[in-house]
Design a protein around this motif. Structure first.
Motif, PDB file in Angstrom:
ATOM      1  N   GLU A 348      15.643  -0.081   1.234  1.00  0.00           N
ATOM      2  CA  GLU A 348      15.357  -1.373   0.613  1.00  0.00           C
ATOM      3  C   GLU A 348      16.602  -2.265   0.653  1.00  0.00           C
ATOM      4  O   GLU A 348      17.702  -1.827   0.345  1.00  0.00           O
ATOM      5  CB  GLU A 348      14.916  -1.170  -0.831  1.00  0.00           C
ATOM      6  CG  GLU A 348      14.545  -2.464  -1.538  1.00  0.00           C
ATOM      7  CD  GLU A 348      14.017  -2.214  -2.942  1.00  0.00           C
ATOM      8  OE1 GLU A 348      12.874  -1.749  -3.070  1.00  0.00           O
ATOM      9  OE2 GLU A 348      14.781  -2.454  -3.906  1.00  0.00           O
ATOM     10  N   LYS A 380       2.192  -4.784   7.451  1.00  0.00           N
ATOM     11  CA  LYS A 380       2.782  -3.750   6.597  1.00  0.00           C
ATOM     12  C   LYS A 380       3.232  -2.526   7.385  1.00  0.00           C
ATOM     13  O   LYS A 380       2.526  -2.044   8.272  1.00  0.00           O
ATOM     14  CB  LYS A 380       1.763  -3.333   5.533  1.00  0.00           C
ATOM     15  CG  LYS A 380       2.301  -2.405   4.461  1.00  0.00           C
ATOM     16  CD  LYS A 380       1.232  -2.147   3.401  1.00  0.00           C
ATOM     17  CE  LYS A 380       1.782  -1.313   2.248  1.00  0.00           C
ATOM     18  NZ  LYS A 380       2.219   0.020   2.673  1.00  0.00           N
ATOM     19  N   ASP A 384       8.008  -0.189   3.812  1.00  0.00           N
ATOM     20  CA  ASP A 384       8.142  -1.395   2.988  1.00  0.00           C
ATOM     21  C   ASP A 384       8.023  -1.033   1.512  1.00  0.00           C
ATOM     22  O   ASP A 384       7.096  -0.327   1.104  1.00  0.00           O
ATOM     23  CB  ASP A 384       7.038  -2.409   3.342  1.00  0.00           C
ATOM     24  CG  ASP A 384       7.108  -2.877   4.778  1.00  0.00           C
ATOM     25  OD1 ASP A 384       8.148  -2.648   5.430  1.00  0.00           O
ATOM     26  OD2 ASP A 384       6.128  -3.476   5.251  1.00  0.00           O
ATOM     27  N   THR A 385       8.940  -1.546   0.707  1.00  0.00           N
ATOM     28  CA  THR A 385       8.886  -1.255  -0.728  1.00  0.00           C
ATOM     29  C   THR A 385       8.112  -2.345  -1.468  1.00  0.00           C
ATOM     30  O   THR A 385       7.945  -3.466  -0.958  1.00  0.00           O
ATOM     31  CB  THR A 385      10.300  -1.154  -1.330  1.00  0.00           C
ATOM     32  OG1 THR A 385      10.909  -2.459  -1.326  1.00  0.00           O
ATOM     33  CG2 THR A 385      11.162  -0.183  -0.534  1.00  0.00           C
ATOM     34  N   GLU A 386       7.649  -2.011  -2.669  1.00  0.00           N
ATOM     35  CA  GLU A 386       6.907  -2.985  -3.469  1.00  0.00           C
ATOM     36  C   GLU A 386       7.770  -4.200  -3.779  1.00  0.00           C
ATOM     37  O   GLU A 386       7.287  -5.336  -3.791  1.00  0.00           O
ATOM     38  CB  GLU A 386       6.431  -2.332  -4.769  1.00  0.00           C
ATOM     39  CG  GLU A 386       5.319  -1.308  -4.565  1.00  0.00           C
ATOM     40  CD  GLU A 386       4.791  -0.768  -5.886  1.00  0.00           C
ATOM     41  OE1 GLU A 386       5.132  -1.343  -6.948  1.00  0.00           O
ATOM     42  OE2 GLU A 386       4.038   0.227  -5.855  1.00  0.00           O
ATOM     43  N   ILE A 389       7.923  -6.407  -0.627  1.00  0.00           N
ATOM     44  CA  ILE A 389       6.655  -7.123  -0.428  1.00  0.00           C
ATOM     45  C   ILE A 389       6.528  -8.255  -1.439  1.00  0.00           C
ATOM     46  O   ILE A 389       6.130  -9.376  -1.102  1.00  0.00           O
ATOM     47  CB  ILE A 389       5.459  -6.148  -0.536  1.00  0.00           C
ATOM     48  CG1 ILE A 389       5.488  -5.142   0.624  1.00  0.00           C
ATOM     49  CG2 ILE A 389       4.141  -6.915  -0.544  1.00  0.00           C
ATOM     50  CD1 ILE A 389       4.484  -4.006   0.480  1.00  0.00           C
ATOM     51  N   ALA A 390       6.894  -7.973  -2.687  1.00  0.00           N
ATOM     52  CA  ALA A 390       6.822  -9.003  -3.729  1.00  0.00           C
ATOM     53  C   ALA A 390       7.777 -10.154  -3.430  1.00  0.00           C
ATOM     54  O   ALA A 390       7.443 -11.326  -3.640  1.00  0.00           O
ATOM     55  CB  ALA A 390       7.140  -8.387  -5.095  1.00  0.00           C
ATOM     56  N   THR A 393       6.266 -12.240  -0.617  1.00  0.00           N
ATOM     57  CA  THR A 393       5.078 -12.955  -1.105  1.00  0.00           C
ATOM     58  C   THR A 393       5.484 -14.138  -1.998  1.00  0.00           C
ATOM     59  O   THR A 393       4.953 -15.245  -1.867  1.00  0.00           O
ATOM     60  CB  THR A 393       4.164 -11.994  -1.881  1.00  0.00           C
ATOM     61  OG1 THR A 393       3.799 -10.897  -1.039  1.00  0.00           O
ATOM     62  CG2 THR A 393       2.903 -12.711  -2.333  1.00  0.00           C
TER      63      THR A 393
END
Length: 556
Positions: A348, A380, A384-386, A389-390, A393
């Motif tokens: 990350e 994706k 990929d980490t949350e 992605i956040a 986005t």
């Protein structure tokens, strides 16, 4: 984890007649090439000419990196998603070249559960179209050398022959050769060279011609070199345009296959986007548009190459009306544009991601310049980490960009439903006012400068003395009205492949300009881009073989 090839082999392909039925296509127009692929007769265009045009969706991406972007995978996956939503849809892609298949990529038919099949046949010889182009190109070379040998009535200056032979492989040893050695009976010795087939002007012509008559007229306009009095010599002067058209008669018909989920797929033509215009054929795109309500197509590499050429060259030439652009990005690639080593991409790294987003931002500005709405597709990857992605986005939401997370590699059409809904909704609610970036009435130098500054973000453009002389000559020959096709590295917005992200204050250098009159553009070479690639130290071919049942092994 199954490989792409193993996934493809598990697919139960529908008979080609059923794929034709999906298109409401009269089976009489289907010309079978074995069990799982077919060509479509161009006679069908007379039957469907009054059909309304479908909504054209262009898929492009950020600048590619070794980390992977998955543009073809998203193209196929999006088409499958739209079918799952109940829409009439097809996809249009280019044919893979044996150069990258045997070189680095190992395959070019999508990936995972978003592939076109039969992938091993598509990736290898398919229906023979590229071989036909190779034959036509090299037949022209043979006609040129024979004309000189037989007395040279056209007074072709053998030192100024610009037409090169081709082969559909990466073979650096053929970049510069000497032909005609061996004595008086073997021909006239001269320097020559090879391009890869997909860089041939004949490939570009096949992909831009509207019908057989247009194909022949474009072939006749090809400039093969210059006479001793410095006048251009064309295919028409050699009187071989008819023979070349005949060699391409079958190759000019679009190919029909299917995706893993049975979506009709038109795969036809394959010009590279870094050295040619990077789009599938006009006839395939127009045919698909008359047969389905939505057509998902792709253009090679990033928006600075494939999309720019699709919009400035193909769409203008064929009077296409793209409704929306999908810009594919991966967190892995964005981190690489932000300075992360390939070996560390699984870790990350939010700061690197934010830095890499400058590359994505530039591509959104490019599409906005064409007045076409867009949606960003986050392709994706498992690492990929949350948080990453956040971050991506939220960045899109901050800029009021429509965005959808897609997982079409792992889930097929099911993994792209959000993207499909966003695309359909945008087409319904936002009107595209597509317009090319430059007028054909502007000078060649102005067109080049507009692309370099608007699309690449260059501060300035520098022309070599040779390029300036060539542009002056081309203008005097009445070719100043043609479009420009920039030959540039795919890895950077600049002409320097090591400048990732969004470089600033850079100058693009135009070192050479070559006329492709039949295609309708001037090829402008920048940096060190080559029209005949070489193989890497460990080519993908080292892992390729056949198994005991003669099935393919190692195709990515």
């Amino acid at each position: 984890m199954l490989t792409d090839l193993e996934i493809a082999k598990q697919c139960n392909l529908k008979p080609m007649e059923e794929i034709a039925d999906e298109l409401n296509l009269n089976r009489d127009y289907l010309e079978q090439y074995g069990k799982n692929k077919a060509k479509i007769s161009l006679e069908v265009m007379d039957d469907i000419k009054d059909h309304a045009d479908g909504n054209l969706i262009l898929v492009t991406s950020i600048n590619p990196t070794p980390a992977g972007e998955g543009k073809s995978t998203v193209t196929v996956g999006l088409a499958q998603s739209m079918k799952q939503l109940g829409h009439s849809v097809s996809c249009c892609l280019r044919e893979p070249s044996l150069g990258p298949v045997m070189g680095i990529k190992g395959g070019a038919a999508g990936g995972g559960y978003s592939q076109v099949v039969p992938m091993e046949e598509i990736n290898l010889h398919f229906t023979g179209d590229i071989h036909a182009i190779t034959a036509a190109n090299n037949a022209l070379s043979a006609f040129i050398d024979n004309h000189i040998f037989q007395g040279n009535a056209l007074q072709i200056d053998q030192r100024r022959i610009t037409w090169k032979r081709v082969v559909d492989l990466n073979d650096r040893a053929l970049r510069q050769v000497v032909v005609g050695l061996g004595g008086v009976k073997q021909g006239i010795p001269r320097e020559d060279g090879f391009n890869i087939t997909v860089a041939s002007e004949i490939m570009a012509i096949l992909c831009l011609a509207e019908n057989y008559q247009d194909l022949k007229e474009r072939l006749n306009r090809i400039i093969i070199g210059y006479s001793t009095s410095n006048e251009p010599v064309t295919v028409k002067d050699l009187n071989v345009g008819g023979a070349l058209t005949l060699l391409l008669k079958e190759a000019f018909k679009p190919n029909l296959v299917q995706t893993l989920e049975g979506v009709p797929a038109f795969i036809h033509g394959g010009p590279f986007a870094n050295i040619a215009h990077g789009c599938n054929s006009v006839v395939a795109t127009k045919m698909a548009s008359k047969l389905t309500d939505y057509v998902v197509t792709e253009a090679g590499f990033g928006a600075d190459l494939g999309a720019e050429k699709f919009l400035n060259i193909k769409a203008r030439t064929a009077h296409l009306d793209p409704k929306i652009v999908v810009i594919v990005a991966t967190i892995r690639a964005l981190k690489m544009h932000g300075g992360v080593d390939k070996a560390d991409l699984s870790n990350e790294n939010i700061p690197a991601l934010m830095e890499g987003l400058k590359n994505l931002k530039k591509h959104t500005e490019t599409i906005e310049a064409f007045n076409v709405p867009f949606v960003i597709a986050i392709n994706k990857f498992t690492a990929d980490t949350e948080a990453e992605i956040a971050t991506l986005t939220k960045w899109c939401e901050k800029h009021q960009f429509k965005v959808a997370l897609t997982d079409v590699w792992a889930q097929g059409g099911q993994g792209g439903l959000d993207l499909a809904k966003a695309v359909v909704q945008t087409i319904a609610n936002e009107k595209a006012n597509f317009k090319p970036l430059y007028s054909l009435d502007e000078s060649l130098k102005e067109k080049i400068t507009i692309v370099a500054k608007t699309v690449y973000g260059a501060k300035d453009v520098e022309f070599s003395s040779e390029a300036l002389e060539q542009l002056d000559t081309l203008t005097k020959q009445g070719l100043g009205h043609l479009a420009v096709c920039m030959a540039k590295t795919q890895y950077s917005l600049s002409d320097d492949p090591v400048k990732l992200g969004r470089p600033e204050d850079f100058t693009v250098t135009i070192r050479e300009c070559r006329p492709s009159v039949g295609a309708g553009f001037i090829v402008c070479l920048t940096g060190d881009v080559l029209t005949m690639p070489g193989l890497p130290k460990e080519p993908a071919a080292l892992k390729m073989d056949i198994d005991e049942d003669q099935g393919a092994i190692g195709l990515f």
